[in-house]
Every structure is written in C-alpha cells, then in structure tokens.
Design an enzyme around this catalytic site. Sequence first.
Site, mmCIF file in Angstrom:
data_model
loop_
_atom_site.group_PDB
_atom_site.id
_atom_site.type_symbol
_atom_site.label_atom_id
_atom_site.label_comp_id
_atom_site.label_asym_id
_atom_site.label_seq_id
_atom_site.Cartn_x
_atom_site.Cartn_y
_atom_site.Cartn_z
ATOM 1 C CB CYS A 5 24.234 47.016 34.853
ATOM 2 S SG CYS A 5 23.730 45.735 35.841
ATOM 3 C CB CYS A 26 13.790 32.701 47.301
ATOM 4 S SG CYS A 26 12.291 33.608 47.705
#
Length: 465
Positions: free
Chosen positions: A164, A413
């Site tokens: 990844c 966020c």
Amino acid sequence: MQKNDLVTVAIEDIGVGGEGIGKVDGYTLFIKDAIIGDVVEAKIVKAKKNYGYARLMNIVTPSENRVEKPACPMARRCGGCQIQEMKYGAQLAFKEGKVRGNLERIGEVPTELLDKVMQPIVGMEEPFHYRNKAQFPIGTDKEGHIITGFYAGRTHSIIPNTDCALGVAVNQKILEIILHFMENNHISAYDEEKHKGLVRHVLIRYGFKTDEIMVCLVINGEKLPHAEKLVDKLCKIPGMTSITISVNKAKTNVIMGNEIKLLWGQTYITDYIGNVKYQISPLSFYQVNPVQTEKLYGLALDYADLNGNETVWDLYCGIGTISLFLAQKAKFVRGVEIVPAAIENAKENAKLNGLENTEFFVGKAEEVLPREYKKNGVYADVIVVDPPRKGCDETLLETMVEMNPDRIVYVSCDSATLARDLKYLCERGYELRKVCPVDQFGMTVHVETVVLLSQQKPDDFLNQL
Ligand code: SAH
C-alpha cells in the site's frame, strides 16, 4: 439519459467524496476517478431524474492536474484512496477550497473576514507512506491461495496488495513472511461468511520517531499453531519490538478482539509526538499520521497562546494527545473523553511524561462540562475541542459560551459541522481569528482544520464604530 449510455463529459467540479462532476445537456453526472479539467468518456451506471452516476471508461483529454501514473496500481479499485490520480498540489487546493466553501456557505462567514483569517493549508512533505498503522484483512482467493490487501470500495472483497502506497515499506516484508508461514504450515484464513478459519487480520504499527515495529495477528481461536516458526522470521526484522495475537472469536465487523497474548518481545511500542512520549498497545488509539499530527497540535498550542497561568479544558480528548501538549505550557489541563480505555491511556501517558497538572474525566463532553461548571464551579481560560465528524453537541456549545473563556481552539475533521458550530459561537460573542487547514491524509478527501476564536472585546466594538 439511460443506463449504459456512453457520453463524453468535461469535468468541472469535484464532489465531497472526490468524484468528478460534469454536465451533459444540463444533466449532472458524478464520475469516480475523473478530475476537474479532464474530458472523459463515461458509461451511465445509474440514472436518476436530475442526475446520475457514470463509470470512467476512457480519458479523452487529461487534466493538467492529473498524474501520469498513480503511485499504486490498485488505486482505482481500492477503497482506501479517492484522489490519487490528482497531483498533490491540486489535492491541497481542493481541500483548502472545501474548508473555505463550507465556512462561507454553512458558517456564513463574510468573504472579507475569510480573506483575513484563512491561513494557507499545511501540506505534507511526503504525501505517501505516511501512515504508521495498517490493518490488513486476510482471506483466500478463488484458487485457494492465502491473500491480503485492502477492501474494494464499499465491499468486503479483498484486492490483493501487500504494498500500500500510504503505509510504511516494511509492511510488505512482514505480510509476505506471514503469507508464506500460513501456506507452509496449512494455517487457514478466516472466512467472514462461514465464520470459519483462523487468521482474520494483521495489525502493523510503526513508531516514526523510534523505528519500533509491532505486529499483531487477529485470530478466530485461542492459539496460533507453529507460532514459534513465524516469530523466528519476524523477530529478525530490524526494529521488531512487539509480536502478539489478539483473540477475536466473535461474528463481527470489529477488527480487534479484547484479549492480547504476547508471542515475543513486549506488548507495546513507544513513539513520540513532539516531546511527548506514548506507549502504544495493539488496542490503543493513536494518531495515524504522526508527522502532520505534530504540526496540527502544534498549531492548536500556538493558537491557545499559553503563558503558564491558564486553566484549560480539552474536550473530546481521546488518549490526551492535545491535553499533554498543552500541559507543557499551561497551569492545569482537564480532559474529557467518552471511551474509558482512552482515558486510561491518557492517565498513563500523563504519568509517563511526568505531567501532573492534568485531570481526566470519562463521559460525554456535553454532560461532564455542564456538571463540572454548575456543580463544582470549574472555569476555563482556554477551551480546546476536537470532536468527531458530527461536531459538538449544542448543549456543550451553550455551556462553553456561559463559561466565557478568552479563547476557543476548535480542531475539526469535518469542515461542514465546524462551520455550523462556528456560526453558533460567532453569534454569541466570539470572533473568528484564524483558520488553518492541515492535510493529515494525502490521497484521500479528508482534511483537518484548526480554528482560533476569541472573545470580542469592547475595544473591538469601538474599532468597528
Ligand atoms: N484529540 C484526541 C482525538 C480526538 S478524536 C486525541 O489526540 O486522541 C474525537 C474523540 O471524541 C474520540 O476519541 C471519541 O471517542 C470522542 N467522543 C465522541 N463523542 C464524544 C462525546 N460526546 N463526549 C466526549 N468524547 C466523545
């Protein structure tokens, strides 16, 4: 417009999920993986009355913001990244625009004020390989081979990939050792549907400052057969510090089980954010991008503007990362968090760092703060909040206004709920002083924002007259 129609579209906008948006004869189409400036050929997959979704088939003219080749060959299929095909500079501009747009539309912040208070987004020096934590699901492919990777968007089918682009390089080596070990020793992968098989997930954590590595295998059983053979290979990796298993025999989506058994080394690794030291166990919450977290919380500390005499509240404090950052400069810091285990971590971390000027409460911020204020008469010079995406409860905002701190630092966020909450506070005596977006998650659509609000002083009113 009908399903399976093939259309050519110029992409003019980007949606909240990172999808490209374009129009054909006034009909709006959402196209995943297409970016502003592209002209693409797309096939309609879902047609509603006024808008539809289409699949990107071919790029006719690429946008100048399109990268030639995404770093990860799985980028389109994997659910982890949404905007990897966009150049990093364009990603930052998109995120900055998203924060600004929400403050303007939802927060009703005047444009002139935004021009004054918006700071340039804090980007990453290295927008890949920034995550210190990865949880890889283990499964079996059609040929019966053991595989690992990530889930495809909105599904639980595993796309094989041990490399990844957001994780650390050592993940690949660890995963390959585990896959070989499982094949050679006939150890089965867990099958979610049948609730059978042994190895469910592999959790890997890496201390960016200490180079310490943790590997935890989550298993549907009590014991990992031939564990010593696996340990023998893994422990030779430089930095390996903790090898454990987590027992999770439940039929659930929750990854980790509650019980941790030590196979080798110790049950935790150590890492630092700034000067603050943390012991991280497989079950602890810890920020996944420590480099940007240090910048984000550094800004929060800067905005709090502490000189050592202040009493501070850190609401939604998690494991106390912000609280401990602030405690280095404040007289006293009180943290509130709903998850009891996180508060245990916060207390341990305070002790570990010798920060005795702290106190932590378990509970809902909207219940603990009013109670402490009304019953025990606590006050605050500065209040810091770092809520989850849904933002702050209105009862909490009401108490904050009543407590009347000089400054409020809001770490967010989700800039939509941030904008909603700022509107509430700005209508009740607070003024927006600074807004700074910080990119914690390159290649995804997420963005963090730090905001400073301070009380509107009589002088300010005079200046405005
Ligand atoms: N600053 C924290 C992370 C904050 S993330 C840290 O450094 O660790 C938001 C936190 O809010 C999560 O830990 C979540 O468990 C907590 N939370 C969610 N709802 C809450 C509520 N109503 N009251 C208090 N905490 C809450």
